[in-house]
Scaffold this motif. Structure first.
Motif, PDB file in Angstrom:
ATOM      1  N   TYR A   1       0.833  -1.196   0.000  1.00  0.00           N
ATOM      2  CA  TYR A   1       0.000   0.000   0.000  1.00  0.00           C
ATOM      3  C   TYR A   1       0.873   1.253   0.000  1.00  0.00           C
ATOM      4  O   TYR A   1       0.586   2.225  -0.702  1.00  0.00           O
TER       5      TYR A   1
ATOM      6  N   ARG B   1      -0.281   2.705  -4.167  1.00  0.00           N
ATOM      7  CA  ARG B   1      -1.699   2.691  -3.806  1.00  0.00           C
ATOM      8  C   ARG B   1      -2.605   2.468  -5.002  1.00  0.00           C
ATOM      9  O   ARG B   1      -3.773   2.135  -4.846  1.00  0.00           O
ATOM     10  N   GLU B   2      -2.105   2.682  -6.225  1.00  0.00           N
ATOM     11  CA  GLU B   2      -2.925   2.434  -7.406  1.00  0.00           C
ATOM     12  C   GLU B   2      -3.228   0.949  -7.572  1.00  0.00           C
ATOM     13  O   GLU B   2      -4.237   0.571  -8.152  1.00  0.00           O
ATOM     14  N   TRP B   3      -2.333   0.091  -7.083  1.00  0.00           N
ATOM     15  CA  TRP B   3      -2.501  -1.353  -7.231  1.00  0.00           C
ATOM     16  C   TRP B   3      -2.834  -2.041  -5.918  1.00  0.00           C
ATOM     17  O   TRP B   3      -3.422  -3.123  -5.928  1.00  0.00           O
TER      18      TRP B   3
ATOM     19  N   ARG C   1      -5.120  -1.703  -3.172  1.00  0.00           N
ATOM     20  CA  ARG C   1      -6.320  -1.017  -2.690  1.00  0.00           C
ATOM     21  C   ARG C   1      -6.937  -1.843  -1.571  1.00  0.00           C
ATOM     22  O   ARG C   1      -6.768  -3.052  -1.518  1.00  0.00           O
TER      23      ARG C   1
ATOM     24  N   SER D   1     -10.427  -2.027   1.372  1.00  0.00           N
ATOM     25  CA  SER D   1     -11.690  -1.529   1.908  1.00  0.00           C
ATOM     26  C   SER D   1     -12.091  -2.433   3.056  1.00  0.00           C
ATOM     27  O   SER D   1     -11.937  -3.651   2.977  1.00  0.00           O
TER      28      SER D   1
END
Length: 198
Positions: free
Chosen positions: A137, A141-143, A145, A147
């Motif tokens: 991360y 952060r584009e890859w 992710r 939640s």
């Protein structure tokens, strides 16, 4: 498990899903090296037993044997147009990419330990991935992710949500042979747990 397939658990396999309820087929997934071979093929595309052996630090005889076992139970297939002589090229089997584990109660008591081992191996793999998350991360952060969610759902709503997630994977994902040049192999995990038991 990441054999180029989406793994889910549940007795209600949706259209296009294949349940792995055959105990012998489950046993094929309960071997750690076979799981590594499947992940390697899913991430990097077709390979020979030699190239897989080199990548995984195994000898060709060992990887060749395990590839034949995976072929026997329908997880990999030879690519005849690329194979020549003793050199055989392998890829994940084309077909349903949503492979589901059976409910433990649907198996004979003697076969339940095999399912437990497949799930244990998957859990260990998932924990290893999770331990990489903070570093990945921070790096990209584009890859990487993430939640975390919490909500209240009905049993039916949760089943619909799960199927919707799998539909999104099919819609946005590619196999290693049809991925566009800017695609990367990506690990994805979804699990749900009841919170009222905390």
């Amino acid at each position: 498990m990441e054999p180029g397939e989406r793994e889910g658990e549940g007795a209600d396999a949706a259209a296009g899903a294949a349940e792995t309820a055959d105990p012998e087929r489950l046993k094929a997934l309960s071997h750690p090296l076979r799981r590594k071979i499947l992940r390697r093929l899913a991430a990097h595309g077709p390979a020979t037993s030699t190239t897989i052996g080199e990548a995984l630090g195994e000898n060709t005889g060992t990887t060749s044997y395990h590839l034949r076992q995976l072929e026997k139970y329908g997880f990999v297939e030879e690519i005849p147009e690329r194979s020549a002589g003793r050199e055989r090229w392998w890829r994940p089997t084309r077909g349903p990419r949503d492979v589901r584990m059976p409910a433990a109660g649907s198996l004979a008591a003697a076969d339940r330990p095999v399912l437990a081992e497949v799930l244990r191996l998957g859990h260990a793999e998932d924990m290893a991935l999770l331990s990489r998350l903070p570093e990945e991360y921070e790096r990209d952060r584009e890859w990487a992710r993430l939640s975390r969610g919490f909500t209240h759902m009905t049993r039916e709503g949760l089943a619909e949500f799960f199927e919707g997630y799998l539909r999104l994977l099919r819609e946005h994902g590619f196999g290693p042979e049809d991925a566009p040049p800017d695609a990367r192999p990506v690990h994805l995990r979804l699990f749900t747990l009841p919170a009222d038991e905390d």
